[in-house]
Design an enzyme around this catalytic site. Structure first.
Site, PDB file in Angstrom:
ATOM      1  N   TYR A  25      13.234  -4.933 -11.933  1.00  0.00           N
ATOM      2  CA  TYR A  25      11.963  -4.471 -11.373  1.00  0.00           C
ATOM      3  C   TYR A  25      10.726  -4.719 -12.239  1.00  0.00           C
ATOM      4  O   TYR A  25       9.678  -5.301 -11.747  1.00  0.00           O
ATOM      5  CB  TYR A  25      12.063  -2.826 -11.351  1.00  0.00           C
ATOM      6  CG  TYR A  25      10.537  -2.114 -11.106  1.00  0.00           C
ATOM      7  CD1 TYR A  25       9.970  -2.103  -9.782  1.00  0.00           C
ATOM      8  CD2 TYR A  25      10.223  -1.470 -12.203  1.00  0.00           C
ATOM      9  CE1 TYR A  25       8.903  -1.540  -9.720  1.00  0.00           C
ATOM     10  CE2 TYR A  25       8.833  -0.772 -12.047  1.00  0.00           C
ATOM     11  CZ  TYR A  25       8.121  -0.814 -10.772  1.00  0.00           C
ATOM     12  OH  TYR A  25       6.990  -0.460 -10.349  1.00  0.00           O
ATOM     13  N   GLU A  51       5.645   6.974  -6.445  1.00  0.00           N
ATOM     14  CA  GLU A  51       4.904   7.360  -7.637  1.00  0.00           C
ATOM     15  C   GLU A  51       5.018   8.903  -7.526  1.00  0.00           C
ATOM     16  O   GLU A  51       4.944   9.563  -8.596  1.00  0.00           O
ATOM     17  CB  GLU A  51       3.701   6.941  -7.839  1.00  0.00           C
ATOM     18  CG  GLU A  51       3.685   5.130  -8.492  1.00  0.00           C
ATOM     19  CD  GLU A  51       4.009   4.892  -9.513  1.00  0.00           C
ATOM     20  OE1 GLU A  51       4.576   5.651 -10.367  1.00  0.00           O
ATOM     21  OE2 GLU A  51       4.445   3.786  -9.661  1.00  0.00           O
ATOM     22  N   TRP A  93      10.521   7.099 -13.932  1.00  0.00           N
ATOM     23  CA  TRP A  93      10.701   6.183 -13.075  1.00  0.00           C
ATOM     24  C   TRP A  93      11.896   5.627 -12.632  1.00  0.00           C
ATOM     25  O   TRP A  93      12.200   5.341 -11.528  1.00  0.00           O
ATOM     26  CB  TRP A  93       9.724   4.925 -13.743  1.00  0.00           C
ATOM     27  CG  TRP A  93       9.396   4.025 -12.657  1.00  0.00           C
ATOM     28  CD1 TRP A  93       9.872   2.717 -12.578  1.00  0.00           C
ATOM     29  CD2 TRP A  93       8.908   4.166 -11.221  1.00  0.00           C
ATOM     30  NE1 TRP A  93       9.417   1.919 -11.550  1.00  0.00           N
ATOM     31  CE2 TRP A  93       8.928   2.532 -10.550  1.00  0.00           C
ATOM     32  CE3 TRP A  93       8.435   5.241 -10.576  1.00  0.00           C
ATOM     33  CZ2 TRP A  93       8.569   2.574  -9.492  1.00  0.00           C
ATOM     34  CZ3 TRP A  93       8.080   4.895  -9.171  1.00  0.00           C
ATOM     35  CH2 TRP A  93       8.165   3.730  -8.606  1.00  0.00           C
TER      36      TRP A  93
END
Length: 193
Positions: free
Chosen positions: A19, A41, A49
């Site tokens: 990522y 988000e 995350w």
């Protein structure tokens, strides 16, 4: 093979590194991808995350490939179905906020021609190039994320506090917060429009 120098926050996890190497901090100008990141988000609020990243494909499947036009029309039945889906984060407020945000997203598109035009106007259309030496020193919010967060809330968006919005700005390349020693810092910088 030579070991790449990456931002410290992603090291040691293959998914995180992929990522980081391919998406994080790359300027995004298309509304579909901006919406996907906005949704991810908002689900991340209060969580790590990596938790969201590991469930990203499940989210994609559950939320019709992040198609905001479809999401804006979700029925109560669909919302209840999502709340039973163990593949995603089953937070009632966040699931409902996703539907609300899809509707607000479409309204912003109508007013500005695209959501991208609207959101990028907060940074004058080009990424802010920060010079972070250690990711732990990076800001969690800025004056711009405060302003953008406030404006989004005024437009009816939910779960868009300044920290969530700054994380969104980092993910979509509105700011380049790669550590200066990271191999992606200069690569991302060169992607500027």
């Amino acid at each position: 093979m030579e070991k790449l120098n990456r931002c410290g926050w992603c090291e040691g996890d293959e998914l995180y590194e992929a990522y980081h190497d391919n998406e994080w901090g790359v300027p995004v100008y298309d509304d579909d991808t901006i919406f996907e990141f906005l949704i991810l988000e908002t689900f991340q609020a209060g969580l790590s995350w990596i938790t969201v990243l590991r469930k990203r494909e499940n989210f994609r499947e559950a939320f019709d490939n992040f198609d905001y036009k479809k999401i804006a029309n979700y029925s109560e039945e669909k919302i209840q179905e999502l709340l039973q889906d163990s593949g995603i984060i089953r937070n009632k407020l966040k699931v409902r906020a996703t539907v609300t945000n899809a509707r607000a997203f479409i309204e912003v598109q109508k007013q500005h021609g695209s959501f991208s035009k609207y959101i990028w106007s907060f940074v004058d259309g080009k990424p802010i190039q920060n010079k972070i030496e250690n990711y732990k020193e990076a800001s969690a919010t800025t004056e711009i994320s405060n302003k953008l967060s406030k404006d989004l809330k005024k437009k009816g968006f939910k779960f868009v506090g300044s920290t969530v919005i700054y994380a969104h700005m980092q993910a979509t390349g509105m700011v380049n917060d790669h550590e200066i020693s990271c191999f992606r810092h200069s690569e991302v910088k060169d992607l500027e429009k």
